[in-house]
Enzyme design. Structure first.
Site, mmCIF file in Angstrom:
data_model
loop_
_atom_site.group_PDB
_atom_site.id
_atom_site.type_symbol
_atom_site.label_atom_id
_atom_site.label_comp_id
_atom_site.label_asym_id
_atom_site.label_seq_id
_atom_site.Cartn_x
_atom_site.Cartn_y
_atom_site.Cartn_z
ATOM 1 N N SER A 140 0.811 -1.218 0.000
ATOM 2 C CA SER A 140 0.000 0.000 0.000
ATOM 3 C C SER A 140 0.847 1.271 0.000
ATOM 4 C CB SER A 140 -0.943 0.013 1.211
ATOM 5 O OG SER A 140 -1.872 -1.044 1.138
ATOM 6 N N GLY A 145 -2.508 3.769 -3.902
ATOM 7 C CA GLY A 145 -2.950 4.704 -4.909
ATOM 8 C C GLY A 145 -4.356 5.245 -4.746
ATOM 9 N N CYS A 200 -9.557 -1.948 3.346
ATOM 10 C CA CYS A 200 -8.738 -0.810 2.915
ATOM 11 C C CYS A 200 -9.076 -0.364 1.487
ATOM 12 C CB CYS A 200 -7.265 -1.160 3.075
ATOM 13 S SG CYS A 200 -6.178 0.290 3.048
ATOM 14 N N GLN A 247 -12.763 0.837 -0.427
ATOM 15 C CA GLN A 247 -13.022 2.009 -1.270
ATOM 16 C C GLN A 247 -13.547 1.597 -2.641
ATOM 17 O OE1 GLN A 247 -9.131 3.759 -1.192
ATOM 18 N NE2 GLN A 247 -9.192 4.105 1.019
ATOM 19 N N ASN A 271 -3.507 2.184 7.127
ATOM 20 C CA ASN A 271 -2.572 2.740 6.158
ATOM 21 C C ASN A 271 -3.350 3.156 4.922
ATOM 22 O OD1 ASN A 271 -0.540 3.412 4.407
ATOM 23 N ND2 ASN A 271 0.077 1.307 4.002
ATOM 24 N N GLY A 285 -4.595 6.873 2.445
ATOM 25 C CA GLY A 285 -4.608 8.310 2.211
ATOM 26 C C GLY A 285 -5.912 8.796 1.613
ATOM 27 N N HIS A 293 -7.276 -2.349 9.181
ATOM 28 C CA HIS A 293 -6.697 -3.668 8.911
ATOM 29 C C HIS A 293 -6.920 -4.631 10.087
ATOM 30 C CE1 HIS A 293 -4.393 -2.885 5.182
ATOM 31 N NE2 HIS A 293 -4.431 -1.643 5.617
ATOM 32 N N GLU A 346 -6.412 -7.694 10.060
ATOM 33 C CA GLU A 346 -5.390 -8.753 9.990
ATOM 34 C C GLU A 346 -4.037 -8.277 10.477
ATOM 35 O OE1 GLU A 346 -3.949 -6.253 6.846
ATOM 36 O OE2 GLU A 346 -5.964 -6.709 7.552
#
Length: 358
Positions: free
Chosen positions: A48, A223, A248, A252, A290, A292, A333, A335
């Site tokens: 990521s 990204g 994550c 999205q 993690n 953005g 996350h 995991e």
């Protein structure tokens, strides 16, 4: 330690002088920070972070060296690595090599002896920004730095061909779409009796359904989610056909496939101490994150979703349930390794959707 000078030149024109370790060279990337006290091995090998210059806010990094067994992927995706101080003599019985040796072996430029607190404060105030790491700041093309954009992120980190990861005690068949997956997602599924078929990001929906899986997993990845037009289109064909669990970037992409919207966060959420609140129970969990980008809260209900978790710091969407489509997702996350284990029960929800946990 080496005394070679190296410079971080930000897109706003500011320059920070540090010292070089790891590989030599020059690199442009998006500068981000992560707040974990440990887990730097997992950070360095998390796909990521593709295209990003990663800065650790914790002042001493590398004290347990680099442990190959703890890698989350086969190679690092970070563009460069910034620390306040790195440990040259790690102490851990599992240590394989030093942090410096890992960076050198993988061609990753490292910077130390930088005031990471000052640099973090700048990012928090102005947001993530592009930067170049160089040994000659006078030669930098600042226009090129300003125009830098992370491209072909998922394509660069996804697997090139399918693979099978069998469980010791087989109960379910899961297809994991690899947008930049971490190994621990596979391990958590295997622990629960899932044979996991990992497939590339652009695998056709009909090919996935032809495997007749009990469930479909959408992985994390790097990204801008809106760049993944093909993946979003194929995902829209899968929703409602099989139980789906997304993490994550997968979270999205699932929202985008249903007509939701995403936005770029000012400086993102990166670290192992991010609080998320379950809106149904009111309980807050500490999570590893993690990312953005975030799903825009107001767009969720408009597409038939229900927000299940929010970030306790800024209220951004951290989870969505699509109850009528047998699908759900989380931004954090569950995991995580290294990281808190508070939310690993979410994998059990996926098992229940596939008919397990009776």
């Amino acid at each position: 330690m080496t005394d070679n000078k190296i410079y971080i030149c930000l897109a706003d024109g500011s320059i920070y002088e540090g010292k070089s370790f790891g590989a030599k060279g020059e690199v442009i990337g998006e500068l981000v920070f992560t707040t974990g006290m440990g887990g730097y091995i997992e950070t360095l090998t998390d796909p990521s972070y593709f295209g990003q210059i990663v800065m650790q806010t914790f002042p001493l990094i590398g004290n347990y060296g680099f442990i190959n067994e703890d890698m989350e992927s086969e190679k690092s995706a970070v563009s460069a690595y910034i620390v306040r101080e790195y440990c040259t003599e790690p102490s851990n019985f599992r240590c394989d090599i030093t942090l410096d040796e890992y960076l050198k072996a993988n061609g990753i430029i490292g910077v130390y002896d930088i005031d990471t607190r000052e640099l973090t404060k700048k990012i928090r105030e102005y947001g993530v920004m592009n930067a170049v790491i160089t040994d000659n700041p006078d030669s930098v093309d600042m226009q090129k730095v300003k125009e830098y954009r992370i491209e072909k992120a998922v394509e660069s980190v996804s697997c090139k061909r399918p693979s099978m990861n069998p469980a010791d005690e087989h109960k379910y068949n899961v297809v994991l779409i690899d947008y930049g997956t971490k190994k621990n997602i596979v391990r958590e599924l295997q622990k629960r009796g899932c044979n996991v078929a990992v497939v590339p990001f652009d695998t056709k929906a009909e090919d996935i359904l032809s495997l007749d899986p009990d469930g479909i997993m959408l992985s994390n990845g790097p990204g801008d989610p809106e760049d993944n037009i093909t993946a979003i289109r194929e995902l829209s064909k899968l929703v409602g056909k099989k139980p789906i669990f997304a993490i994550c970037l997968g979270h999205q992409l699932l929202a985008l496939s249903q007509g939701g919207k995403t936005k770029k966060l000012k400086y993102g959420h990166r670290g192992v101490n991010q609080p998320v609140k379950n809106l149904e129970t009111g309980r807050t969990f500490i999570s590893s994150q993690n990312h953005g980008y975030a799903v825009i809260n107001e767009s969720v209900e408009a597409v038939g979703g229900k927000i299940s978790y929010v970030n306790a710091n800024d209220g951004t969407c951290e989870g969505v349930d699509y109850e009528d489509k047998q699908a759900f997702s989380v931004q954090f996350h569950p995991e995580a390794c290294s990281g808190p284990h508070d939310t690993r029960f979410i994998f059990d929800k996926f098992i229940s959707m596939m008919g397990g946990n009776d």
